[in-house]
Design a protein around this motif. Sequence first.
Motif, mmCIF file in Angstrom:
data_model
loop_
_atom_site.group_PDB
_atom_site.id
_atom_site.type_symbol
_atom_site.label_atom_id
_atom_site.label_comp_id
_atom_site.label_asym_id
_atom_site.label_seq_id
_atom_site.Cartn_x
_atom_site.Cartn_y
_atom_site.Cartn_z
ATOM 1 N N GLY A 1 0.805 -1.209 0.000
ATOM 2 C CA GLY A 1 0.000 0.000 0.000
ATOM 3 C C GLY A 1 0.841 1.262 0.000
ATOM 4 N N TYR A 2 0.214 2.355 -0.438
ATOM 5 C CA TYR A 2 0.830 3.671 -0.418
ATOM 6 C C TYR A 2 2.196 3.686 -1.091
ATOM 7 C CZ TYR A 2 1.532 8.441 1.100
ATOM 8 O OH TYR A 2 1.717 9.800 1.121
ATOM 9 N N LEU A 3 2.260 3.020 -2.240
ATOM 10 C CA LEU A 3 3.490 3.070 -3.019
ATOM 11 C C LEU A 3 3.274 4.012 -4.193
ATOM 12 C CD1 LEU A 3 4.386 -0.719 -3.025
ATOM 13 C CD2 LEU A 3 5.294 1.093 -1.577
ATOM 14 N N ASN A 4 4.342 4.342 -4.887
ATOM 15 C CA ASN A 4 4.205 5.209 -6.053
ATOM 16 C C ASN A 4 3.247 4.585 -7.061
ATOM 17 O OD1 ASN A 4 5.963 6.989 -4.951
ATOM 18 N ND2 ASN A 4 7.669 6.553 -6.312
ATOM 19 N N THR A 5 2.523 5.449 -7.743
ATOM 20 C CA THR A 5 1.548 4.978 -8.724
ATOM 21 C C THR A 5 2.257 4.585 -10.013
ATOM 22 O OG1 THR A 5 0.215 6.789 -7.840
ATOM 23 C CG2 THR A 5 -0.716 5.554 -9.671
ATOM 24 N N ILE A 6 1.698 3.582 -10.672
ATOM 25 C CA ILE A 6 2.263 3.193 -11.966
ATOM 26 C C ILE A 6 1.751 4.163 -13.022
ATOM 27 C CG2 ILE A 6 2.313 1.375 -13.712
ATOM 28 C CD1 ILE A 6 1.818 -0.616 -11.438
ATOM 29 N N PRO A 7 2.646 4.863 -13.726
ATOM 30 C CA PRO A 7 2.182 5.815 -14.735
ATOM 31 C C PRO A 7 1.362 5.124 -15.814
ATOM 32 C CG PRO A 7 4.570 5.939 -14.458
ATOM 33 C CD PRO A 7 4.111 4.767 -13.685
ATOM 34 N N GLY A 8 0.319 5.771 -16.269
ATOM 35 C CA GLY A 8 -0.468 5.203 -17.363
ATOM 36 C C GLY A 8 -1.433 4.112 -16.931
ATOM 37 N N SER A 9 -1.524 3.838 -15.628
ATOM 38 C CA SER A 9 -2.397 2.739 -15.212
ATOM 39 C C SER A 9 -3.854 3.171 -15.156
ATOM 40 C CB SER A 9 -1.956 2.207 -13.846
ATOM 41 O OG SER A 9 -1.975 3.253 -12.898
ATOM 42 N N ILE A 10 -4.109 4.470 -15.256
ATOM 43 C CA ILE A 10 -5.437 5.059 -15.058
ATOM 44 C C ILE A 10 -5.937 4.723 -13.653
ATOM 45 C CG2 ILE A 10 -7.702 5.526 -16.038
ATOM 46 C CD1 ILE A 10 -6.783 4.854 -18.698
ATOM 47 N N SER A 11 -5.128 5.174 -12.700
ATOM 48 C CA SER A 11 -5.428 4.969 -11.286
ATOM 49 C C SER A 11 -6.562 5.901 -10.848
ATOM 50 C CB SER A 11 -4.147 5.262 -10.506
ATOM 51 O OG SER A 11 -4.435 5.623 -9.186
ATOM 52 N N GLU A 12 -7.159 5.582 -9.706
ATOM 53 C CA GLU A 12 -8.222 6.434 -9.158
ATOM 54 C C GLU A 12 -7.666 7.591 -8.335
ATOM 55 O OE1 GLU A 12 -11.606 6.148 -9.299
ATOM 56 O OE2 GLU A 12 -11.433 4.549 -10.767
ATOM 57 N N ARG A 13 -6.370 7.586 -8.101
ATOM 58 C CA ARG A 13 -5.796 8.513 -7.126
ATOM 59 C C ARG A 13 -5.822 9.967 -7.554
ATOM 60 N NH1 ARG A 13 -0.284 5.386 -5.275
ATOM 61 N NH2 ARG A 13 -1.216 4.157 -3.589
ATOM 62 N N GLY A 14 -5.860 10.838 -6.564
ATOM 63 C CA GLY A 14 -5.715 12.272 -6.790
ATOM 64 C C GLY A 14 -4.380 12.719 -6.243
ATOM 65 N N CYS A 15 -4.260 14.001 -5.908
ATOM 66 C CA CYS A 15 -2.946 14.524 -5.538
ATOM 67 C C CYS A 15 -2.899 15.038 -4.099
ATOM 68 C CB CYS A 15 -2.539 15.645 -6.498
ATOM 69 S SG CYS A 15 -3.602 17.100 -6.402
ATOM 70 N N ALA A 16 -1.687 15.350 -3.663
ATOM 71 C CA ALA A 16 -1.482 15.776 -2.279
ATOM 72 C C ALA A 16 -2.099 17.141 -2.004
ATOM 73 C CB ALA A 16 0.006 15.797 -1.951
ATOM 74 N N TYR A 17 -2.185 17.988 -3.001
ATOM 75 C CA TYR A 17 -2.840 19.290 -2.812
ATOM 76 C C TYR A 17 -4.300 19.056 -2.439
ATOM 77 C CZ TYR A 17 -5.458 23.425 -4.404
ATOM 78 O OH TYR A 17 -6.335 24.485 -4.494
ATOM 79 N N CYS A 18 -4.919 18.113 -3.119
ATOM 80 C CA CYS A 18 -6.315 17.769 -2.830
ATOM 81 C C CYS A 18 -6.443 17.290 -1.395
ATOM 82 C CB CYS A 18 -6.777 16.694 -3.804
ATOM 83 S SG CYS A 18 -8.329 15.907 -3.343
ATOM 84 N N GLY A 19 -5.546 16.390 -0.977
ATOM 85 C CA GLY A 19 -5.629 15.853 0.371
ATOM 86 C C GLY A 19 -5.517 16.938 1.426
ATOM 87 N N ASP B 1 -4.952 0.791 -4.548
ATOM 88 C CA ASP B 1 -4.684 1.653 -5.687
ATOM 89 C C ASP B 1 -5.256 1.067 -6.979
ATOM 90 O OD1 ASP B 1 -1.688 2.806 -7.458
ATOM 91 O OD2 ASP B 1 -3.739 3.565 -7.452
ATOM 92 N N PRO B 2 -6.563 0.877 -7.015
ATOM 93 C CA PRO B 2 -7.165 0.232 -8.177
ATOM 94 C C PRO B 2 -7.096 1.133 -9.399
ATOM 95 C CG PRO B 2 -8.850 1.196 -6.821
ATOM 96 C CD PRO B 2 -7.555 1.388 -6.083
ATOM 97 N N ASN B 3 -7.162 0.514 -10.568
ATOM 98 C CA ASN B 3 -7.223 1.304 -11.783
ATOM 99 C C ASN B 3 -8.437 0.901 -12.606
ATOM 100 O OD1 ASN B 3 -6.351 -0.966 -13.550
ATOM 101 N ND2 ASN B 3 -4.457 -0.730 -12.377
ATOM 102 N N GLU B 4 -8.644 1.627 -13.694
ATOM 103 C CA GLU B 4 -9.882 1.507 -14.464
ATOM 104 C C GLU B 4 -10.155 0.086 -14.937
ATOM 105 O OE1 GLU B 4 -11.602 4.243 -14.765
ATOM 106 O OE2 GLU B 4 -13.116 3.787 -16.262
ATOM 107 N N LEU B 5 -9.181 -0.529 -15.573
ATOM 108 C CA LEU B 5 -9.410 -1.863 -16.138
ATOM 109 C C LEU B 5 -9.635 -2.909 -15.054
ATOM 110 C CD1 LEU B 5 -6.848 -1.989 -19.084
ATOM 111 C CD2 LEU B 5 -9.333 -1.976 -19.245
ATOM 112 N N GLU B 6 -8.894 -2.776 -13.959
ATOM 113 C CA GLU B 6 -9.076 -3.732 -12.869
ATOM 114 C C GLU B 6 -10.469 -3.603 -12.279
ATOM 115 O OE1 GLU B 6 -5.880 -3.038 -10.166
ATOM 116 O OE2 GLU B 6 -4.366 -3.844 -11.529
ATOM 117 N N GLY B 7 -10.933 -2.380 -12.139
ATOM 118 C CA GLY B 7 -12.275 -2.173 -11.619
ATOM 119 C C GLY B 7 -13.317 -2.824 -12.516
#
Lengths: 146, 462, 521
Positions: C35-53, C384-390
């Motif tokens: 958990g809480y690892l760097n996101t894989i670029p191009g994975s179309i993750s659900e995550r947002g950014c630290a500014y949002c948090g 850290d789910p992404n679009e296709l996995e969902g």
Amino acid sequence: MTAMTKKAQKDKSATYPLYEKLIKSDPLAELDTVTKERVGQLEWYIMKNCLWQYNSRGWDRRNQNAGIIGKTAQLLCDEEVENSTPLDKCYWVDAVMLNRAYRELYPWISEISKDEIKSLMKILHARMDWVMIDGSLNEELVVQHY
Amino acid sequence: MTCDVKVKDRVGTINPIFTCQPAGAQFASIGVKDCIGLVHGGQGCVMFVRLLISQHLKESFEIASSSLHEDGAVFGACGRVEEGVDVLLSRYPDLKVIPIITTCSTEVIGDDVDGVITKLEEGLLAEKYPDREVHLLAIHTPSFVGSMISGYDVAVRDFVKKFAQKGEPNGKINFITGWVNPGDVKELKHLLAEMQIDATVLFEIENFDSPMMPKGDEVAHGNTTIADLQSTGSASHTVALNRYEGGKAAEFLQKKFKVPATIGPTPIGIRNTDSMLKKLSEITGKPIPESLVRERGLAMDAITDIAHMFLADKKVAIYGAADLVIGLAEFCLDLEMKPVLLLLGDDNSSYVNDPRIKALQENVDYPMEIITNADFWDLEDRIKNHGLELDLILGHSKGRFISIDYDIPMVRVGFPTYDRAGLYRYPVVGYGGATWLAEQMANTLFTDMEHKKNKEWILNVW
Amino acid sequence: MPYHEFDCSKVIPERKQHAVVKGPGEDLTHALPKGYLNTIPGSISERGCAYCGAKHVIGTPMKDVIHLSHGPVGCTYDTWQTKRYISDNENFQLKYTFATDVKEKHIVFGAEKLLKENILEAFKAFPNIKRMTIYQTCATALIGDDIDAIAAEVMEELPGTDIFVCNSPGFAGPSQSGGHHKINIAWVNTKVGTVEPEITSDYVINYVGEYNIQGDQEVMQDYFKRMGIQILSTFTGNGKYDELRGMHRAHLNVLECARSAEYICDELRARYGIPRLDIDGFGFKALGDSLRKVGMFFGIEDRAEAIIAEETARWKPELDWYKERLAGKRVCLWPGGSKLWHWAHAIQEEMGVKVVSVYTKFGHQGDMEKGIARAGEGTLAIDDPNELEGQEALRTLRPDVIFTGKRPGEVAKKMRVPYLNAHAYHNGPYKGFEGWVRFARDIYNAVYSPIYQLSGLDISKDEIATDKGFMTRRMLSDATLPEASRNDPMTGYTGKYDSVSDLRTKTYPVFERKSSSAAAE
């Protein structure tokens, strides 16, 4: 491996002394069926309903387990619990809830001796330390700061 | 009488009218078939834009992020673009087009996205995906320049620039709609069909309004193909309806491929639709058919029931994209209404020289203010602290609390319009759009009359 | 290791360690995703950014503050009105947002002067507000503007103002969670202890990790007020800036969302000795136990019992009515960070709904520990789910309903799975006893929607009944129930559309203060 896990690995070795592994393996593994079942029930209740065991660092979890399970054992044995600090009192409220739940849900608790209760609770404590700390796969437990 | 064009007199923004450039580029990218944009920057740049689009269209679209993290900000993040392209291609077998959309962070860091594309084409694509058709293009849209509108304009140009080819003249016209809704595209295609004009519509987003099917396998997506984009260089003419949302692409095609360009008009209202049809007729030689005379007549019939009785002299504030705001203002004037305040949400320096704005300045016979680089505080402050009285507001849903708190009726137009159901399905362009707009404005005013008990009995026998 | 490999992620093998299926008899030492690892670029993750948090999740719910973002307008626009954190201050924090509107020339020459002008403009436009929070963004972090220095300058020039600075640009962490951490630490470092609060009760808490989504905080506040407990500050839903500066004087920190706010609780414990009590505001048992524990801490458990008794008597029958009809329905519990564990067990126990999958967009391994522990066997847990996995998970699991965000909800809709908004709720609030019934009602309405049933009919090939003009939810939900249930005159939730506004005009009992020596214990 990503940068984050590399960092965590590094932190792991740098701060390992912060908490020493106490429980080397699953304390339930070699026990008899009845004990396994009973401790299992006590553990099940905690894992489904409680949040106190999830503080985010290993040393913190060590303190939580000791504080709450310790006081629960005392309450189950009808002992006076001393709460000299607010932190103690906070452990105590969670212990009271466990004491009540255990007595209500697990009638066998009222039928065994206080020594047996203490012994079971000791195993539960070891088991919680194992599941939540020493056997845990959560790599953040060893990070130094909050 | 004066029509002033001024720039917002504050340096900061209180309640922005627009979001930033990458959003426009992302909206353009979802109009292309088999295309997934890779936004090079923080995850928020994508996550929020996907949310914004989904609020407006009630659909989800796929856009990827290079997920810039702290190490990338320090050391550069080109590697994440490479990885992102690889991950996208390996998981989406039908994917053919990946625009790399830059953001403020990666522009400030100075990542050489164009260089990365060359590297990928020579390396990864040649080695790992030799048998696949893959097109990469860079779209530079930092957030500290322009707004989502200019980002869209830049992206449309970049898509055309990437793909346009010189081939045999194909007898078609390029028809760049600007940032519009599926309902607008449907209406425009209908008008083209009635004129029997063969056009490449950019972008084909009619399918953004897509069904829920029994098998559960439907997905909303754009339908502009690579072939469509390639054919733009061989067209006989380009018509870009919105100067600020597609004008750049038209100018590019003119310059590079000598495809003559006609910029405008934004076909909002009867007069502008007439102009557009006339220009189309001149460009293509196709006559305007009787069917459109009848359609126009239907619109006239509907509108003349409303105009001089209910809409006349109503004071309107309009905000949003410049082409939309100007088009709406022009239509409102034809309807005898009084647009008193126009808010253009970014600082595009061309606005002051826009002939349509000049025409307003020269001919409007009551006080009108046009504010560039405007924000919502420009509207609210005037209402709250300077006695501005309005009968109606025209604009997108982010301004809704002004309508609600100051009890001023509002018709939602533009992007995004998420606080009313189904607006994206209706046109604001063409004769259909003119009817819809006029009737929406009238019905909104009627609701307000009843809510305020302001001569609501008039409608008893209308 | 029961790791779960998605077909669509076989080509990115590192994803395998991010999903787990909870096997029979397994505990957390067997099954836990990374958990809480760097996101894989191009994975179309659900995550947002630290500014949002930082800005959107935690900062902006503060209701009496000018929230100014230092950067180009996009960040500000995107986080404006896009969460339902209401307040009893006429929703000032929802309606007004401020951006310094950084342009190219500022990127080149610096934007500190621009920032200062902005701060002064903002205070001038809203002369009754003397508090401000300033958030760094990617752009201004990269050009190195010293926001703290400018803020200090202005506070000197405008006495009576106070400004909080949060340096949490979008890239500062793998996801929103990085931002939570930054703002927690910044607040406790720079603002806690700078105001001595007024104490109005013998029992003083901070209510932490609660953001007043659709009124959640006001529901819980009502219970605490009925117990005579002073909520010194809420971090940060419906919260006031100056109250939050006085957090150090509470006796207890009551913590809901540990994911976003355990940091400040841990720091307050370390610095001021204030204990941290984690609670669940969702579910009758969990909420009841939580109120009991807070009451017990202060020696006023009887007051908690009175509330629990009253609320349970009013709302339990309706909850049970829904439970009977929702039993066996299957849900994908796919929120952002903590609801997977707040809801996983309570939903099963109290509504009969089976959780077949949990995921977390930005949570840490700790959240997964809680979620997996509380979920049942066979649950698919994804980090850290992404679009296709969902989509793959939805196709395989075929749930009856999904709790997730607004945009993924559109994906589910297309796949014919009705959705409820897990972040901002449908018809919430969902905290509290009444709230939990509202949640059950929303699930019931989603699952038994006659229109939804119709959407699965292919009129070109399926049988079409021509003798029916309509169906009701009850006809669908009660079809297999015993006769007594089918004839039950109860029809479900009987509360109002708006269950929160009335709380704002309620009067509360006044409890006598203990003498100062007794109060010291």
